[in-house]
Design a protein around this motif. Sequence first.
Motif, PDB file in Angstrom:
ATOM      1  N   UNK A 231       0.956  -1.195  -0.279  1.00  9.97           N
ATOM      2  CA  UNK A 231      -0.060   0.008   0.083  1.00  9.97           C
ATOM      3  C   UNK A 231       0.908   1.330  -0.005  1.00  9.97           C
ATOM      4  N   UNK A 232       2.100   1.081   0.744  1.00  5.09           N
ATOM      5  CA  UNK A 232       2.845   2.201   0.978  1.00  5.09           C
ATOM      6  C   UNK A 232       3.529   2.517  -0.420  1.00  5.09           C
ATOM      7  N   UNK A 233       3.924   1.418  -1.233  1.00  5.78           N
ATOM      8  CA  UNK A 233       4.604   1.378  -2.417  1.00  5.78           C
ATOM      9  C   UNK A 233       4.001   2.185  -3.685  1.00  5.78           C
ATOM     10  N   UNK A 234       2.440   2.269  -3.287  1.00  5.72           N
ATOM     11  CA  UNK A 234       1.905   2.965  -4.309  1.00  5.72           C
ATOM     12  C   UNK A 234       1.995   4.564  -4.361  1.00  5.72           C
ATOM     13  N   UNK A 235       2.584   5.086  -3.168  1.00  3.48           N
ATOM     14  CA  UNK A 235       2.601   6.099  -2.944  1.00  3.48           C
ATOM     15  C   UNK A 235       3.939   7.041  -3.520  1.00  3.48           C
ATOM     16  N   UNK A 236       3.951   8.490  -3.196  1.00  5.85           N
ATOM     17  CA  UNK A 236       5.221   9.278  -3.662  1.00  5.85           C
ATOM     18  C   UNK A 236       6.538   8.880  -3.028  1.00  5.85           C
ATOM     19  N   UNK A 237       6.303   8.054  -1.822  1.00  3.89           N
ATOM     20  CA  UNK A 237       7.740   7.788  -1.147  1.00  3.89           C
ATOM     21  C   UNK A 237       8.461   6.735  -1.889  1.00  3.89           C
ATOM     22  N   UNK A 238       7.938   6.058  -2.591  1.00  2.00           N
ATOM     23  CA  UNK A 238       8.547   5.056  -3.622  1.00  2.00           C
ATOM     24  C   UNK A 238       8.739   5.605  -4.897  1.00  2.00           C
ATOM     25  N   UNK A 239       8.218   6.474  -5.138  1.00  2.00           N
ATOM     26  CA  UNK A 239       8.389   6.866  -6.833  1.00  2.00           C
ATOM     27  C   UNK A 239       9.592   8.122  -6.733  1.00  2.00           C
ATOM     28  N   UNK A 240       9.642   8.972  -5.686  1.00  2.00           N
ATOM     29  CA  UNK A 240      10.740   9.978  -5.306  1.00  2.00           C
ATOM     30  C   UNK A 240      12.175   9.625  -5.519  1.00  2.00           C
ATOM     31  N   UNK A 241      13.009  10.286  -5.951  1.00  2.00           N
ATOM     32  CA  UNK A 241      14.573   9.900  -6.086  1.00  2.00           C
ATOM     33  C   UNK A 241      15.142  10.145  -4.603  1.00  2.00           C
ATOM     34  N   UNK A 242      16.083   9.481  -4.419  1.00  2.00           N
ATOM     35  CA  UNK A 242      16.988   9.783  -2.967  1.00  2.00           C
ATOM     36  C   UNK A 242      17.510  11.209  -2.864  1.00  2.00           C
ATOM     37  N   UNK A 243      17.574  11.588  -1.636  1.00  2.00           N
ATOM     38  CA  UNK A 243      17.838  12.981  -1.381  1.00  2.00           C
ATOM     39  C   UNK A 243      16.838  13.874  -1.891  1.00  2.00           C
ATOM     40  N   UNK A 244      15.535  13.614  -1.330  1.00  2.00           N
ATOM     41  CA  UNK A 244      14.499  14.486  -1.690  1.00  2.00           C
ATOM     42  C   UNK A 244      13.783  14.388  -0.553  1.00  2.00           C
ATOM     43  N   UNK A 245      12.863  15.333  -0.068  1.00  2.00           N
ATOM     44  CA  UNK A 245      11.983  15.365   1.055  1.00  2.00           C
ATOM     45  C   UNK A 245      10.573  15.255   0.477  1.00  2.00           C
ATOM     46  N   UNK A 246       9.703  14.444   1.136  1.00  2.00           N
ATOM     47  CA  UNK A 246       8.362  14.396   0.591  1.00  2.00           C
ATOM     48  C   UNK A 246       7.294  14.505   1.867  1.00  2.00           C
ATOM     49  N   UNK A 247       6.315  15.381   1.624  1.00  2.00           N
ATOM     50  CA  UNK A 247       5.260  15.442   2.694  1.00  2.00           C
ATOM     51  C   UNK A 247       3.796  15.151   2.154  1.00  2.00           C
ATOM     52  N   UNK A 248       3.359  13.986   2.756  1.00  2.00           N
ATOM     53  CA  UNK A 248       1.831  13.841   1.920  1.00  2.00           C
ATOM     54  C   UNK A 248       1.226  12.993   3.449  1.00  2.00           C
ATOM     55  N   UNK A 249       0.040  12.244   3.048  1.00  2.00           N
ATOM     56  CA  UNK A 249      -0.697  11.524   3.833  1.00  2.00           C
ATOM     57  C   UNK A 249      -0.746  10.134   3.546  1.00  2.00           C
ATOM     58  N   UNK A 250       0.113   9.324   3.834  1.00  2.00           N
ATOM     59  CA  UNK A 250       0.528   7.855   3.483  1.00  2.00           C
ATOM     60  C   UNK A 250      -0.632   6.920   4.019  1.00  2.00           C
ATOM     61  N   UNK A 251      -1.535   7.327   5.079  1.00  2.00           N
ATOM     62  CA  UNK A 251      -2.432   6.395   5.575  1.00  2.00           C
ATOM     63  C   UNK A 251      -3.841   6.810   5.201  1.00  2.00           C
ATOM     64  N   UNK A 252      -4.030   7.432   4.169  1.00  2.00           N
ATOM     65  CA  UNK A 252      -5.355   7.701   3.917  1.00  2.00           C
ATOM     66  C   UNK A 252      -5.722   6.584   3.215  1.00  2.00           C
ATOM     67  N   UNK A 253      -7.180   6.402   3.331  1.00  2.00           N
ATOM     68  CA  UNK A 253      -8.248   7.308   4.054  1.00  2.00           C
ATOM     69  C   UNK A 253      -8.416   6.607   5.592  1.00  2.00           C
ATOM     70  N   UNK A 254      -7.577   5.721   5.924  1.00  2.00           N
ATOM     71  CA  UNK A 254      -7.745   5.291   7.246  1.00  2.00           C
ATOM     72  C   UNK A 254      -7.626   6.238   8.486  1.00  2.00           C
ATOM     73  N   UNK A 255      -6.290   7.025   8.094  1.00  2.00           N
ATOM     74  CA  UNK A 255      -6.077   8.061   9.053  1.00  2.00           C
ATOM     75  C   UNK A 255      -5.122   9.315   8.286  1.00  2.00           C
ATOM     76  N   UNK A 256      -5.880  10.490   8.668  1.00  2.00           N
ATOM     77  CA  UNK A 256      -5.490  11.781   7.967  1.00  2.00           C
ATOM     78  C   UNK A 256      -4.049  12.325   8.237  1.00  2.00           C
ATOM     79  N   UNK A 257      -3.380  11.718   9.248  1.00  2.00           N
ATOM     80  CA  UNK A 257      -2.002  12.308   9.591  1.00  2.00           C
ATOM     81  C   UNK A 257      -1.001  12.729   8.343  1.00  2.00           C
ATOM     82  N   UNK A 258      -0.322  13.683   8.718  1.00  2.00           N
ATOM     83  CA  UNK A 258       0.573  14.163   7.709  1.00  2.00           C
ATOM     84  C   UNK A 258       2.100  13.335   8.076  1.00  2.00           C
ATOM     85  N   UNK A 259       2.797  13.108   7.210  1.00  2.00           N
ATOM     86  CA  UNK A 259       4.148  12.809   7.186  1.00  2.00           C
ATOM     87  C   UNK A 259       5.315  13.521   6.455  1.00  2.00           C
TER      88      UNK A 259
END
Length: 341
Positions: A231-259
């Motif tokens: 499920x996490x592999x579907x997100x921008x965390x796994x598509x973005x290159x090393x040495x970058x910073x990403x901010x998003x809501x990886x647990x949606x829709x179950x939990x709205x927390x930002x990471x």
Amino acid sequence: MGRPRALVAVVAGALLLAGCGSGPSQVGAASILGDQSFGLDRVQSMIDQAVRDQPYAQKLARENKVVLLGREIVRQGALHQLITYAAKKENIVADQAKIAQIAATLPGAPVTDTGQGDSLAVAQIAANVRDRGERASDTYLERQLAAKFLPKLAVSADYVGFSATAANDPEARARAFDVAKQFAADPSKVQAAVQAAGQELQQSQQTGQPGPNGFSDAGLTSVFGAAQYPALAETVLFGSPANSVVAFQPRMPAKPDWYVFVLRTRGTDQPVPADGEPQKPTDDQLTAIGTRLLQPYVGESGLRINPRYGVWDAATMGVVPNLDAAPALIVPVAGPGRTQQ
């Protein structure tokens, strides 16, 4: 029969007015990738077909929201261009028998108002007006791309999480974006911030009260294997290159927390971490992971979107009016702007 025809006329006029800005160098293209061009006339024809045949598209036209459908059609056209490019580069060959099986399962009924909002309906309408064989081929190739890289795709990252009261909590979003930009501008702050978050979380567990900074999670140099976390592999965390910073809501829709994740490494030849077992992804997850794995090909392929529809957003793998409207942030470490890789 007269009303849909009138709506089509209104839609065509609205899009002509919306397209008065400057476009890409190739006149008449909605998106361009190499020598592949997805034409404006084709987009318009698909919109016209949708408004004639799809009740929800008629609703969008009455509400002057047909631009949403145009963006989604361009998005799906651009993804078709990207998966064609990636499959050729990765030597993934189409299996016509399996594509035919997928085609037989694709939904195609007219989309009506189910109360689930515009986003899901627009995606299905755009899919319905595409060629069924092309849709099935894209799905097959995306699943094959995911299957090729999933077993050994892993990222390592430092991260902090922030509590959010709802999916659209503006304060939590602003906080996460601000922290992401701070981390990108000065990576030396990351370790201290993650440690402070960890201490606050420990105190919160002892007292039963949330901490003053609203942290909900934290971790240093954590390794995430795509096979362990499909499920996490579907997100921008796994598509973005090393040495970058990403901010998003990886647990949606179950939990709205930002990471906020600071990506240290990303590799497609990494063994699955020993502390977890691989999970078997569903077909839908494989398709979504395949779409996400197209993200690195966006920059190298030279994908361009006609500005009348907006800009390509790597975080959503879609077309948005502008990057300020995007629901996630990607920033290169020690860089001022947003990366679209």
